[in-house]
Design an enzyme around this catalytic site. Structure first.
Site, PDB file in Angstrom:
ATOM      1  N   THR A 110      49.055  43.388  34.834  1.00 30.80           N
ATOM      2  CA  THR A 110      48.730  42.253  35.081  1.00 30.80           C
ATOM      3  C   THR A 110      49.787  41.518  33.729  1.00 30.80           C
ATOM      4  O   THR A 110      49.671  42.093  32.755  1.00 30.80           O
ATOM      5  CB  THR A 110      47.655  41.194  34.652  1.00 30.80           C
ATOM      6  OG1 THR A 110      47.019  42.009  36.187  1.00 30.80           O
ATOM      7  CG2 THR A 110      47.459  39.782  34.135  1.00 30.80           C
ATOM      8  N   ARG A 138      41.608  38.756  49.101  1.00 26.28           N
ATOM      9  CA  ARG A 138      40.694  38.978  47.709  1.00 26.28           C
ATOM     10  C   ARG A 138      41.474  38.095  46.933  1.00 26.28           C
ATOM     11  O   ARG A 138      42.294  37.767  46.919  1.00 26.28           O
ATOM     12  CB  ARG A 138      40.153  40.540  47.178  1.00 26.28           C
ATOM     13  CG  ARG A 138      39.393  40.405  46.194  1.00 26.28           C
ATOM     14  CD  ARG A 138      40.320  40.720  45.086  1.00 26.28           C
ATOM     15  NE  ARG A 138      40.195  41.024  44.473  1.00 26.28           N
ATOM     16  CZ  ARG A 138      40.334  41.254  42.547  1.00 26.28           C
ATOM     17  NH1 ARG A 138      41.599  40.433  42.397  1.00 26.28           N
ATOM     18  NH2 ARG A 138      39.540  41.274  41.802  1.00 26.28           N
ATOM     19  N   GLY A 140      41.338  36.936  42.940  1.00 21.56           N
ATOM     20  CA  GLY A 140      40.689  37.397  41.350  1.00 21.56           C
ATOM     21  C   GLY A 140      40.612  36.637  40.284  1.00 21.56           C
ATOM     22  O   GLY A 140      40.594  34.822  41.115  1.00 21.56           O
ATOM     23  N   ASP A 141      40.150  36.174  39.439  1.00 23.09           N
ATOM     24  CA  ASP A 141      40.405  35.730  38.221  1.00 23.09           C
ATOM     25  C   ASP A 141      41.151  35.497  38.580  1.00 23.09           C
ATOM     26  O   ASP A 141      41.172  33.786  37.501  1.00 23.09           O
ATOM     27  CB  ASP A 141      39.407  36.221  37.076  1.00 23.09           C
ATOM     28  CG  ASP A 141      40.504  37.311  36.520  1.00 23.09           C
ATOM     29  OD1 ASP A 141      40.920  38.127  37.159  1.00 23.09           O
ATOM     30  OD2 ASP A 141      40.569  37.486  35.294  1.00 23.09           O
ATOM     31  N   THR A 161      43.031  39.439  31.452  1.00 20.23           N
ATOM     32  CA  THR A 161      42.908  40.802  32.054  1.00 20.23           C
ATOM     33  C   THR A 161      41.464  42.052  32.629  1.00 20.23           C
ATOM     34  O   THR A 161      41.012  42.036  31.694  1.00 20.23           O
ATOM     35  CB  THR A 161      43.906  41.415  31.428  1.00 20.23           C
ATOM     36  OG1 THR A 161      44.431  42.540  32.759  1.00 20.23           O
ATOM     37  CG2 THR A 161      44.310  42.287  30.721  1.00 20.23           C
ATOM     38  N   THR A 163      38.782  43.010  35.155  1.00 21.90           N
ATOM     39  CA  THR A 163      37.647  43.860  36.911  1.00 21.90           C
ATOM     40  C   THR A 163      37.839  41.981  36.640  1.00 21.90           C
ATOM     41  O   THR A 163      36.173  41.731  36.438  1.00 21.90           O
ATOM     42  CB  THR A 163      36.917  44.050  36.573  1.00 21.90           C
ATOM     43  OG1 THR A 163      35.360  44.319  35.081  1.00 21.90           O
ATOM     44  CG2 THR A 163      36.978  45.910  36.304  1.00 21.90           C
TER      45      THR A 163
HETATM   46  N1  ASP Z   1      42.261  40.466  36.697  1.00 20.16           N
HETATM   47  C1  ASP Z   1      42.868  41.122  37.584  1.00 20.16           C
HETATM   48  C2  ASP Z   1      42.474  40.912  39.118  1.00 20.16           C
HETATM   49  O1  ASP Z   1      40.629  41.263  38.784  1.00 20.16           O
HETATM   50  C3  ASP Z   1      43.262  41.908  37.528  1.00 20.16           C
HETATM   51  C4  ASP Z   1      44.095  42.368  36.087  1.00 20.16           C
HETATM   52  O2  ASP Z   1      43.409  42.026  34.802  1.00 20.16           O
HETATM   53  O3  ASP Z   1      44.514  44.113  36.040  1.00 20.16           O
HETATM   54  O4  ASP Z   1      43.241  40.446  40.240  1.00 20.16           O
END
Ligand code: ASP
Length: 243
Positions: A110, A138, A140-141, A161, A163
């Site tokens: 990321t 899915r 993500g954030d 960045t 989880t």
């Molecule tokens: N936050 C990102 C996600 O969950 C992954 C990452 O930051 O590496 O998609």
């Protein structure tokens, strides 16, 4: 604010996010609609396999074999361990001991950026491939404004960045700005409370980069390392990986 998610053909997704912000009147586009919007906006499109590299396929194979869902940097480390035949350069440099969560030679994770300009405007951008071996569909954030990314001239610009599910549950990027706006906290206090207390409380791992309206910079993380750097006009560029 603007964002795109579930896209595989847009060469520069952050440019698409910016086009959404500037030209659409909406905030978030996904999948085919996002790609059609980007293409109509004149952005460069590529075949999906443009983003497919041997290193990434190897990470996916490792994740599948381990039946795990991995952060980008976890995936890099796992691949590095699986393919390790000798001493890696980062081990030789003594960057850390033990396992290597961040393998310099294979890091493609990321990417986030935050900035404060001379007029006092704050901006944040975040781009990701998400988690390795995530389920189809899915999100993500990262493309969720307020979770993985947020900027407000009155408080701060934040790019996260880690989880993603935990950053969504804590509305992480907005939480930092809200602590500042409603609680009067400094950027430092707000970001540390989120990253060192709220996220670990629910098993969240990762970090963020942030700059506030006064130019204060904060780059906290609760993982073993986070690739990061910052620059101020007239000062030398600073970069770091580990604590
Ligand atoms: N936050 C990102 C996600 O969950 C992954 C990452 O930051 O590496 O998609």
């Amino acid at each position: 604010a603007g964002a795109v998610a579930c896209v595989s053909r847009i060469r520069y997704p952050v440019r698409a996010a910016r086009a959404v912000m500037e030209r659409s009147g909406h905030v978030l586009f996904v999948a085919a609609g996002a790609e059609a919007f980007a293409e109509a906006a004149g952005l460069e499109m590529v075949a999906p396999d443009y983003f497919s590299t041997e290193a990434r396929r190897e990470q996916l194979r490792c994740a599948l074999a381990a039946n795990a869902t991995l952060l980008d940097h976890d995936g890099a480390a796992m691949t590095a361990r699986a393919t390790q035949t000798g001493v890696r350069p980062d081990a030789q440099s003594g960057a850390q001991t033990g396992t290597t969560p961040l393998d310099e030679n294979r890091k493609f994770g990321t990417v986030g950026a935050v900035a404060l300009d001379a007029q006092g405007n704050l901006a944040a951008a975040t781009s990701t491939g998400g988690l390795t071996n995530k389920l189809a569909g899915r999100v993500g954030d990262t493309p969720l404004i307020g979770a993985g990314n947020y900027a407000d001239n009155r408080t701060a610009a934040v790019s996260c960045t880690g989880t993603g599910e935990m950053f969504m549950r804590t509305v992480a990027a907005y939480d930092v700005c809200a602590r500042m706006a409603y609680g009067g906290q400094s950027l430092e206090a707000a970001a540390h409370e989120l990253v060192m207390t709220s996220l670990p409380m629910i098993g969240g791992s990762g970090g963020l980069i942030a700059v506030d309206a006064k130019g204060n910079i904060c780059l906290p993380f609760n993982s073993e390392g986070m690739y990061r750097g910052f620059a101020r006009v007239g000062e030398a560029l600073q970069t770091a990986i580990y604590r």
